[in-house]
Design a protein around this motif. Sequence first.
Motif, mmCIF file in Angstrom:
data_model
loop_
_atom_site.group_PDB
_atom_site.id
_atom_site.type_symbol
_atom_site.label_atom_id
_atom_site.label_comp_id
_atom_site.label_asym_id
_atom_site.label_seq_id
_atom_site.Cartn_x
_atom_site.Cartn_y
_atom_site.Cartn_z
ATOM 1 N N ARG A 602 48.848 40.907 -44.399
ATOM 2 C CA ARG A 602 48.582 42.344 -44.512
ATOM 3 C C ARG A 602 47.451 42.624 -45.491
ATOM 4 O O ARG A 602 46.727 43.610 -45.354
ATOM 5 N N GLU A 683 50.539 47.493 -41.525
ATOM 6 C CA GLU A 683 51.866 47.496 -40.904
ATOM 7 C C GLU A 683 52.655 48.745 -41.278
ATOM 8 O O GLU A 683 53.387 49.297 -40.462
ATOM 9 N N PHE A 687 54.223 51.982 -38.775
ATOM 10 C CA PHE A 687 55.538 52.603 -38.905
ATOM 11 C C PHE A 687 55.405 54.112 -39.119
ATOM 12 O O PHE A 687 56.091 54.909 -38.460
ATOM 13 N N GLU A 763 68.817 42.817 -41.494
ATOM 14 C CA GLU A 763 67.361 42.974 -41.461
ATOM 15 C C GLU A 763 66.725 41.702 -40.920
ATOM 16 O O GLU A 763 65.732 41.210 -41.440
ATOM 17 N N THR A 765 65.732 41.139 -37.471
ATOM 18 C CA THR A 765 64.672 41.434 -36.511
ATOM 19 C C THR A 765 63.810 42.585 -37.017
ATOM 20 O O THR A 765 64.159 43.278 -37.965
ATOM 21 N N ASP A 766 62.664 42.785 -36.345
ATOM 22 C CA ASP A 766 61.774 43.879 -36.717
ATOM 23 C C ASP A 766 62.469 45.227 -36.565
ATOM 24 O O ASP A 766 62.293 46.124 -37.399
ATOM 25 N N LYS A 767 63.259 45.366 -35.501
ATOM 26 C CA LYS A 767 63.963 46.636 -35.299
ATOM 27 C C LYS A 767 64.992 46.879 -36.402
ATOM 28 O O LYS A 767 65.135 47.998 -36.899
ATOM 29 N N LYS A 769 64.854 45.765 -39.428
ATOM 30 C CA LYS A 769 64.123 46.092 -40.654
ATOM 31 C C LYS A 769 63.684 47.558 -40.648
ATOM 32 O O LYS A 769 63.757 48.239 -41.674
ATOM 33 N N GLU A 770 63.230 48.047 -39.492
ATOM 34 C CA GLU A 770 62.825 49.451 -39.409
ATOM 35 C C GLU A 770 64.017 50.376 -39.592
ATOM 36 O O GLU A 770 63.919 51.412 -40.263
#
Length: 940
Positions: A602, A683, A687, A763, A765-767, A769-770
């Motif tokens: 990032r 990133e 979001f 936390e 997967t990416d989903k 974590k979101e």
Amino acid sequence: MGDQFKPKPSVWRATAPLQSMRQQYQHNGQINSTSNATALVAGRKRAYDAYSSHNPNQTGAATQGRAPPPPPLRPTSVNSKAADEPPRLVASRIEYADGSVVREQPSEYSQRQVFAATPSTVDPLLSLSHPAYGLPTQFVANFAALGIKAIYPWQKQCLRGPGLLNGDRNLVYSAPTGGGKSLVADVLMLKRVLEDRDAKAILVLPYVALVQEKVRWLRNIVSGISRAELEQNEQDEKPGFWAPRADKDTIRVVGFFGGSKIRATWADFDIAVCTMEKANSLVNTAIEDCSISALRAVVLDECHMIDDGYRGYLLELMGTKLLCLGQPVQIIGMSATLTNIELLKNWLQGHSYETHYRPVPIEEHLVYDGKVYAATTTASLLKTVTQLESKSQFSQPRLQPLRIIQSSDTKEFKDPVRNAVVALANETARAGYGVLVFSNSRAGCESDAVLISRVLPTLEEADPFIQEKRLDLLSDLRSLSTGLDPKLEQTLPFGAGLTTEERDLVAKAYDDGALKVCVATCSLAAGINLPARRVILHGARMGRDLVGPAMLRQMRGRAGRKGKDEVGETYLCCRQADLEAVVDLMHSELPEISSCLISDKRRIQRALLEVIAIRLAVTRESLDDYVSKTMLAYSAEPQSIQDHVEASIADLQNMRFIDIDDDGDFQATLLGKAVVASSLDPEDGIFIHNELKKALQAFVLDGDMHVLYNFTPVHDLDGVTVNWKVFWYEMQHLDASGHRVMHFLGLKPFIVDKMLSGGILKESTDKEKEDARRYHRFYLALQLRDLCNEKPIHQVAEKYDMPRGSVQNLAQTCEGFAAGMIKFCETMGWGAMAAALDHFSDRLKAGARSDLLALAKITFVKSRTARIFWDNGLKTVAAVANADPKELLPVLMQAQPNKVKLGAKDEQKFKDKLLAKAKIIADSANRLWQAEMQLEMEEE
């Protein structure tokens, strides 16, 4: 024999009501602290001989074995009865190894005594008035007024390095804490600003508290310096020189940080003192609109933080952009903890200088099992640990301690480490010196502070001068908009748990000598600038982990300041389990710094996106040239760098942040520009973009929660501890609008129920974590809602089990983040959304509902005070402007949350302070009212 043998006045502490102390202990006996550090009150110095060796708490001069009677009890703002006070404790004696009691020799020292900040000298080049430095007379006089009448030899050598005074070369230098390193940067920066009436400079600091302190310092330094006078001198030498503009005579110093109430722009300052984030954003904006040509100097303080992947890498981004400008900008980097200074020198293409000079020597000690050992060299440290742990009868004689801290039968002091901390702090305060104690947690801070307060002399033994100072301090604290918190009144907390206003008042009282002991968390070491004769470390951990060598050096570096102490002392008190690790830590070398741009993709993505968005580099060749000027290019393999650049460019295209135009040049998309304008990582920008796009489709406007949710930061949420019991309770009491927001965000009540029962928020997967990020943000939004609905900070802190200073920091951080969200929406062309967010941003700053926004613009009238004005019929700025200050006095009295009993004399002093504040309020309201009338006349 002189006055030095006269008995000295007593010391004093704030007495803690037992009931209040009991309230500190809640679940499982843990302390429910509201502060990360605590300062205790002590009085003037007196010789330690004044205390009986049998009872170190006995006060007064030793006169034939008896102490003199205590002074008469004065009225106090501590509203407690003797029966409610915790029992007095006796600190352990500290003896020499031969059994004699430690006794301070008589001294003329007083923490309030004024010494010259630099030594007198006969070397003419050690005077800032020397023509070689080319400084204005007023500038030199301002330094002298602050105690700097001459500079150190190392400062002279550094300033006279090749090409530095005329701004031809950059500089990176290292000097110990307290060694005077800031003066070098101040001189060079101010020389650049004074060379051209349009010249500007930026000074970058890591923490808001340091920014605020530096702003005050620089404003004193530039006070009375007029550019018109300087140019008049040039005009006398150059006929026809153009006349100066009156509005540009003074040198304007402005602070830029998250939550700053001043919305300053590039045109509003000559010297900008910024946090890292604000400085980088300021430079981006100036490059994009071509106003960067006025920049002449940039100072990077604490530049060792450049390898901090969370924030410090912004220093590398900013420095590299400046190196690519092709204009004369002098970059000055400094730190107390640099090792591989050559890397920074090569990156900045400048001059380097290192010194280990320290005007006040430091005596370092290791305290283990109640014994104090010298810790001056690596050899002695290693010898200490091996001999202490040696059990062989054939081993060398054990290392003898310098002093011994007697063990205690008191249950509170059974722990030898805590016993040592309290005994050493007690010894220092009783001798009249300042002491700074570092604890590893907020709970540890309060526990140490309370125990230290219980061994110091009582209120009845207070010195009248210190009593007066103490009453003034309490009066000032009472008059703050947040009122006087009961726990602050109990032990005068100081540190990250305090609001900014409280911290400033208590820090000043400590610096003036009215307070003698401060207890702080380790994390506060880098964000404070307080003198201390003795620094005591209650262990060497921050939470569960050992502090690093740089942090340890910063904590120890707080001991002994020129003009305050003749010597500095540090005592690291450690446990048996930590002994080897602590010894290794104490003699370990500082780690070398390196670029962290490719340690997380990032960072390199953000670096490339920024230079493309501001059009500093738009071709592949110019991007490669930019990368070649990063510090990364001097510390990583070229092929590795090239691979990361290729991958990052591809990622930025896939995320639709950049495109390639018909000429083959890179250009930022609208989304890419919005991400840069709002100072987001790529990133995080994705979001936020998705969150705001959904909000555009169904924005819940019949309540506050949806707007406030969008104000909460998306980064560093790992540090947010959610109290799920509080979350569940607040969820149950949400109105229909709040429940719609939860449903819209995908927050499920059964998940909150599960977490309340000890579940884990996944936390993986990416989903996931979101989703976790949304729960954390909503929890913060609940706190913002309470603040915007005029709940005092201390009530919000208590409700959500957070330090009051953390709640205030949250509000300030969210103000800065909200400004970024407004820029994001404006850049994307979402004007209606930007307007809605801007309105609520004003409410967040005011801490009030919409009807009070006008009143909240008045100086000192915020939140609760504004509501009381409204309730008393003062509903407009005009009403306040036309009120007599004496009429405002009873209203301000109502606005004080804490009603503490004062004596008649002290109550009158308190009213006088409020009357002075009322006059300032009336004047501020008058200025606002006149501005409103002028605007109305212009519109007609």
